[in-house]
Design a protein around this motif. Sequence first.
Motif: not given
Length: 103
Positions: A70-78
């Motif tokens: 997901p886009d980093p602005k939609t979920a904590q993908c880090a």
Amino acid sequence: MPYSIDALDAATVDLLKRQRFQDAYIRPIAWRGSKMMGVSARANRIWGSHFNPTEKLKGIRLDIAEYRRPDPKTAQCASKAAGLDMICPISKHAAEAKGYAEL
């Protein structure tokens, strides 16, 4: 792995005692194979090429993964806390099942 879970647990406890840790976070990690630096966990070889040399000469079939991070602005993908780190092996295994070498 050449060690049992009990042996790994005992070694961990022993190390903690020798280091005099009373409160510690332990995260055991076992790397499956050492030649292939990829996300696939199936048939991993020890210190091998990412692609079979014979297959490279014929041409490598690739696929596009069904899942996207997901886009980093939609979920904590880090963070791996959300389970997003599983996207890679799931997608790699799906591509392999369809006969592709990579995605």
